[in-house]
Enzyme design. Structure first.
Site, short mmCIF file in Angstrom:
data_model
loop_
_atom_site.label_atom_id
_atom_site.label_comp_id
_atom_site.label_asym_id
_atom_site.label_seq_id
_atom_site.Cartn_x
_atom_site.Cartn_y
_atom_site.Cartn_z
N GLY A 45 0.79 -1.22 0.00
CA GLY A 45 0.00 0.00 0.00
C GLY A 45 0.83 1.27 0.00
CG ASP A 186 0.92 17.24 9.27
OD1 ASP A 186 1.99 17.81 8.98
OD2 ASP A 186 0.20 16.69 8.41
CB ALA A 189 4.48 19.53 8.31
CG ASP A 315 -5.53 5.81 6.25
OD1 ASP A 315 -5.29 5.53 7.43
OD2 ASP A 315 -4.66 6.23 5.46
CG HIS A 447 24.53 2.84 34.32
ND1 HIS A 447 24.19 4.16 34.21
CD2 HIS A 447 25.88 2.80 34.57
CE1 HIS A 447 25.27 4.91 34.41
NE2 HIS A 447 26.31 4.10 34.62
#
Length: 479
Positions: A45, A186, A189, A315, A447
């Site tokens: 996709g 967003d 961006a 979506d 650590h």
């Protein structure tokens, strides 16, 4: 077009071979179902071929590029290493091809039937698939719509050439822009701005003056500081006067948040744009499948639509347009089909940005707490006090924890800094389990490691962080 003479019967048909679709197909095969997956384009996709993977190849390259000075301090490299876009694009293709081949192999190994073609519903139990001159008809018991979404240029861009780019185009560039304007706030961006700046472009960011970045306010403040240090200029725009594209570049004129007109000239413009659910060509509206007010396919908690034989994931459903959501929904849909009782809960879906450094935000933010009037205490541990951050030269950023003052349950964890993406799963698990402060303080932490920052952030809630400047008692009061 040649129409198949015989209607072929199938058990479960999945339309779309993206992360949600192929994950649902494989889970269905694992649960004993006979699965047919229909894909019109490439397996994987948009996420694999144009979105998640290509963008993260660029962010990974940018992160490595930003390490040049530190690597030289370690005695590695000449200090004159060149960045070659063509090699990066070649590597991107190699990675995508390899991952796609892997998905195809997994489908084959799980005995999933993969059919190439464009699918459309002919009824509540029938699908037609067109592939060139061939048209086949399949009758199914259940079907899952996993057709994803597509990018839409915002209305203020009236004409578009090769220098105004959407998210599925920016990572196809064969050259690094001389000056890139990034319009949006967003995560994509921010990733584009951060990455291309590290790869050598001059970058300017235009955000909506009424919108905020999608993070806790402390992270937004730190990101703005880091952008300023890297000479990434940020503007707040209240509107556009004009966008003019020529063969040489883009000229953008806009109104600032103070209603003053300003003009920027650049070689390229990236626009986040919007994404729309991709199901119009399926013809589902003819059969009464209900949609939400926002135009998505309406589903219940099991991903079932108003037609019992048809499910929808990813979506095409409401919510964040993220692969992680589609993958989870795909598994849940199939598990529901076989009679299990799974659940999709997006309460602690992490907000992730592969910026430099990366960002993760999970749960309650400080601004949320104020709006809701919640009694919380807050601690922020700066990675400059972490030994491993010093070793690796990754001292920018911090880990911030919000805890309920009454019951000591951790309500939110936010991080900007190296290791944030990998640690995000731990943050989500802690919030899902309603972990208390003691649950985080009790275990032993490797650590040196970035993970120690979480321990120190929680210890800081009561002023006991070891590698932090002592705080005054008044600073520990709830907000």
């Amino acid at each position: 077009m040649v129409v198949g003479e015989i209607t072929q019967e199938r058990n479960l048909i999945i339309i779309g071979g993206g992360p949600g679709g192929y994950s649902a197909a494989i889970r269905g095969a694992q649960l004993g179902l006979s699965v047919t997956l229909i894909e019109q384009a490439e397996m994987g996709g948009v996420c694999l071929n144009k979105g998640c993977i290509p963008s993260k190849i660029f962010t990974h390259a940018a992160a490595k590029r930003s390490e040049t000075v530190h690597v030289q301090n370690l005695g590695i490299g000449s200090g004159d290493d060149k960045f070659t876009v063509s090699k990066l694009l070649s590597y991107k293709k190699q990675v995508i091809d390899g991952l796609r081949t892997g998905v195809e192999a997994l489908c084959k190994q799980n005995k999933i039937e993969v059919i190439r073609g464009k699918a459309s519903f002919l009824g509540v139990d029938r699908i037609g698939v067109e592939n060139g001159h061939q048209f086949d008809i399949f009758e199914f018991k259940q079907a899952i719509i996993a057709t994803g979404s597509y990018s839409v240029m915002p209305s203020y861009v009236t004409e578009k050439g090769k220098r105004i780019l959407l998210s599925d185009e920016i990572f196809e560039l064969e050259e690094i822009p001389q000056h890139l304007i990034v319009k949006g706030q967003d995560t994509i961006a921010l990733e584009v701005a951060s990455s291309f700046a590290a790869l050598g472009a001059k970058v300017s960011i235009l955000t909506n003056h009424k919108a905020s970045l999608p993070f806790d306010e402390s992270i937004t403040k730190e990101l703005n500081r880091l952008f300023k240090r890297r000479k990434i200029k940020m503007y707040k725009a209240s509107g556009f006067t004009s966008i003019i594209e020529t063969d040489e570049g883009v000229t953008l004129t806009f109104l600032t948040d103070k209603n003053l007109e300003e003009t920027i000239q650049a070689s390229h413009l990236f626009v986040s744009g919007t994404r729309k659910p991709n199901f119009e060509s399926l013809g589902i509206s003819r059969f009464g499948i209900e949609q939400t007010d926002a135009g998505f396919v309406d589903v219940d908690k099991n991903m079932q639509t108003s037609i019992p034989s048809i499910y929808a994931i990813g979506d095409v459903t409401e919510g964040p347009m993220l692969a992680v959501k589609a993958i989870k929904q795909g598994k849940v849909a199939v598990e529901s089909i076989v009679g299990e009782n799974p659940e999709v809960d997006l309460t602690f879906l992490p907000i992730v940005a592969h910026t430099i450094p990366p960002i993760v935000s999970v749960g309650l933010t400080e601004q949320n707490a104020r709006v809701l009037g919640l009694d919380v205490r807050i601690s922020q541990f700066n990675l400059g006090g972490n030994g491993y951050a010093t070793i690796t030269g990754k001292k920018d950023g911090f880990i911030k924890v919000l805890s309920n003052s009454t019951n000591e349950i951790v309500e939110g964890i936010h991080m900007i800094g190296e290791g944030a993406i990998e640690m995000s799963a731990s943050f989500v698990q802690l919030l899902e389990m309603a972990a208390k402060e003691e649950d985080i303080k009790f275990p032993l932490y490797a650590h040196p490691g970035f993970n120690e920052g979480l321990l120190e952030a929680v210890e800081g809630l009561i002023g006991q962080a070891i590698h932090a400047v002592p705080v005054k008692k008044k600073d520990l009061l709830p907000i």
